[in-house]
Motif scaffolding. Structure first.
Motif, short mmCIF file in Angstrom:
data_model
loop_
_atom_site.label_atom_id
_atom_site.label_comp_id
_atom_site.label_asym_id
_atom_site.label_seq_id
_atom_site.Cartn_x
_atom_site.Cartn_y
_atom_site.Cartn_z
N GLN A 155 0.82 -1.20 0.00
CA GLN A 155 0.00 0.00 0.00
C GLN A 155 0.86 1.27 0.00
O GLN A 155 1.98 1.28 0.52
N GLU A 156 0.31 2.31 -0.56
CA GLU A 156 1.03 3.57 -0.74
C GLU A 156 1.49 4.17 0.58
O GLU A 156 2.58 4.73 0.67
N LYS A 157 0.71 4.01 1.64
CA LYS A 157 1.07 4.62 2.92
C LYS A 157 2.16 3.82 3.65
O LYS A 157 2.83 4.36 4.54
N ASN A 158 2.36 2.56 3.27
CA ASN A 158 3.33 1.72 3.96
C ASN A 158 4.69 1.72 3.26
O ASN A 158 5.73 1.94 3.90
N LEU A 159 4.70 1.41 1.98
CA LEU A 159 5.95 1.34 1.20
C LEU A 159 5.72 2.11 -0.10
O LEU A 159 5.39 1.52 -1.14
N ARG A 160 5.90 3.40 -0.04
CA ARG A 160 5.57 4.27 -1.17
C ARG A 160 6.44 3.96 -2.40
O ARG A 160 5.93 3.89 -3.52
N ALA A 161 7.75 3.77 -2.19
CA ALA A 161 8.65 3.52 -3.33
C ALA A 161 8.27 2.24 -4.06
O ALA A 161 8.20 2.21 -5.29
N MET A 162 8.01 1.18 -3.32
CA MET A 162 7.62 -0.08 -3.94
C MET A 162 6.26 0.04 -4.63
O MET A 162 6.05 -0.49 -5.73
N HIS A 163 5.36 0.76 -4.00
CA HIS A 163 4.03 0.97 -4.58
C HIS A 163 4.12 1.71 -5.91
O HIS A 163 3.48 1.33 -6.90
N LEU A 164 4.94 2.76 -5.96
CA LEU A 164 5.09 3.53 -7.19
C LEU A 164 5.79 2.72 -8.28
O LEU A 164 5.49 2.87 -9.47
N THR A 165 6.72 1.85 -7.88
CA THR A 165 7.36 0.96 -8.85
C THR A 165 6.33 0.03 -9.48
O THR A 165 6.31 -0.17 -10.71
N GLY A 166 5.47 -0.53 -8.65
CA GLY A 166 4.41 -1.39 -9.18
C GLY A 166 3.46 -0.62 -10.08
O GLY A 166 3.03 -1.13 -11.12
N ALA A 167 3.14 0.62 -9.71
CA ALA A 167 2.26 1.44 -10.54
C ALA A 167 2.89 1.73 -11.90
O ALA A 167 2.21 1.75 -12.92
N PHE A 168 4.21 1.96 -11.92
CA PHE A 168 4.91 2.18 -13.19
C PHE A 168 4.78 0.96 -14.10
O PHE A 168 4.47 1.08 -15.29
N PHE A 169 5.01 -0.22 -13.54
CA PHE A 169 4.88 -1.43 -14.33
C PHE A 169 3.44 -1.63 -14.81
O PHE A 169 3.20 -2.01 -15.96
N ALA A 170 2.47 -1.36 -13.92
CA ALA A 170 1.08 -1.60 -14.27
C ALA A 170 0.59 -0.65 -15.36
O ALA A 170 -0.08 -1.09 -16.31
N PHE A 171 0.93 0.64 -15.24
CA PHE A 171 0.39 1.63 -16.17
C PHE A 171 1.27 1.79 -17.42
O PHE A 171 0.80 1.63 -18.55
N PHE A 172 2.54 2.10 -17.24
CA PHE A 172 3.41 2.40 -18.37
C PHE A 172 3.76 1.14 -19.16
O PHE A 172 3.63 1.10 -20.39
N VAL A 173 4.23 0.10 -18.44
CA VAL A 173 4.59 -1.14 -19.13
C VAL A 173 3.34 -1.84 -19.65
O VAL A 173 3.37 -2.46 -20.72
N GLY A 174 2.23 -1.72 -18.92
CA GLY A 174 0.98 -2.30 -19.39
C GLY A 174 0.53 -1.69 -20.70
O GLY A 174 0.08 -2.40 -21.62
N THR A 175 0.64 -0.37 -20.82
CA THR A 175 0.29 0.29 -22.09
C THR A 175 1.24 -0.14 -23.19
O THR A 175 0.83 -0.38 -24.34
N LEU A 176 2.54 -0.26 -22.87
CA LEU A 176 3.52 -0.72 -23.85
C LEU A 176 3.18 -2.12 -24.36
O LEU A 176 3.40 -2.43 -25.54
N TYR A 177 2.66 -2.97 -23.49
CA TYR A 177 2.29 -4.33 -23.87
C TYR A 177 1.32 -4.34 -25.05
O TYR A 177 1.49 -5.10 -26.01
N PHE A 178 0.32 -3.48 -24.99
CA PHE A 178 -0.67 -3.45 -26.07
C PHE A 178 -0.14 -2.72 -27.31
O PHE A 178 -0.48 -3.09 -28.43
N TRP A 179 0.72 -1.73 -27.12
CA TRP A 179 1.33 -1.05 -28.27
C TRP A 179 2.21 -2.01 -29.06
O TRP A 179 2.22 -1.98 -30.30
N LEU A 180 2.98 -2.84 -28.37
CA LEU A 180 3.87 -3.77 -29.07
C LEU A 180 3.08 -4.75 -29.93
O LEU A 180 3.49 -5.08 -31.06
N GLN A 181 1.96 -5.20 -29.42
CA GLN A 181 1.15 -6.12 -30.22
C GLN A 181 0.58 -5.44 -31.45
O GLN A 181 0.57 -6.02 -32.55
N LEU A 182 0.11 -4.22 -31.29
CA LEU A 182 -0.39 -3.48 -32.44
C LEU A 182 0.70 -3.28 -33.49
O LEU A 182 0.47 -3.42 -34.69
#
Length: 235
Positions: free
Chosen positions: A108-135
């Protein structure tokens, strides 16, 4: 006829979208978030129990379903003739996105902010890249199948474009401290990414099932010992 595998993407979309809005509703109901102070980020809604427990469960199961979908998609793209390394690149971006989703749910963001933001980067940015690569790779291959209606591909292109624009705007607005608008964009991007996963139901509609095949490793195989080897430890 749609096989049961085509239901997995639909199940993921319904589970994740419904689950996140359930977390939002519980957070508003028990006044963990105050809408009069602004629209909250997804992670803010999932900070406090009991909704944090729901938040973790929703994202963990969602990550597991996304992982299975990425593996199925990998094998489907391989059968369609996508090259080995491009296909592996697509697979690994999808798996990193699923891993990021799980990290967001468990740290959770209030407990481990750095780890949470790292996961958010993978989920949002890398997740979007996943669909772009297929296209990108499927656009360059003219001979691959085109399941579904003709508008499916333009829809995916439009959703990927919107996700990219909104993700960049979300980060910029957060830096400018326009947190309510940034949070609304975060919710929008998350919903669109799950919709993109749900659209895989169209591609999986022709699949009746999957089979696990084990192949022997190339090269000489060592013969297993006839009996357990004793372990001697000096005391």
């Amino acid at each position: 006829m749609w096989g049961y595998l085509s239901l997995l993407p639909v199940l993921l979309a319904i589970w994740a979208i419904g689950g996140l809005w359930t977390v939002f509703s519980v957070a508003v109901a028990n006044k963990s978030v105050n809408l009069t102070q602004g629209f909250p980020y997804i992670s803010i809604c999932g900070n406090q129990p009991p909704q944090s427990c729901i938040f973790s469960q929703v994202l963990n199961l969602g990550a597991a379903l996304a992982t299975w979908i990425c593996i199925l998609r990998y094998h489907q793209l391989r059968d369609w003739g996508v090259g080995k390394w491009p296909n592996r690149l697509i697979l690994w971006t999808g798996l990193l996105s699923a891993l990021g989703t799980s990290i967001v749910g468990n740290f959770q963001e209030k407990n481990l902010r750095a780890m949470h933001l790292t996961g958010a980067f993978f989920a949002f940015f890398v997740g979007t890249l996943y669909f772009w690569l297929q296209l990108l790779f499927l656009w360059r291959m003219k001979s691959v199948p085109r399941p579904g209606a003709p508008w499916i591909r333009p829809l995916r292109l439009g959703l990927c474009s919107i996700c990219t624009i909104l993700t960049v705007a979300m980060v910029v607005l957060h830096i400018w401290r326009m947190r309510s608008v940034s949070a609304a964009l975060e919710w929008t991007v998350a919903m669109l990414l799950f919709v993109l996963f749900g659209l895989f139901a169209v591609d999986f509609s022709g699949l009746d099932g999957c089979t696990l095949r084990l192949r022997p490793r190339s090269g000489p195989l060592s013969t297993p010992p006839a009996s357990p080897v004793p372990l001697q430890v000096s005391l």
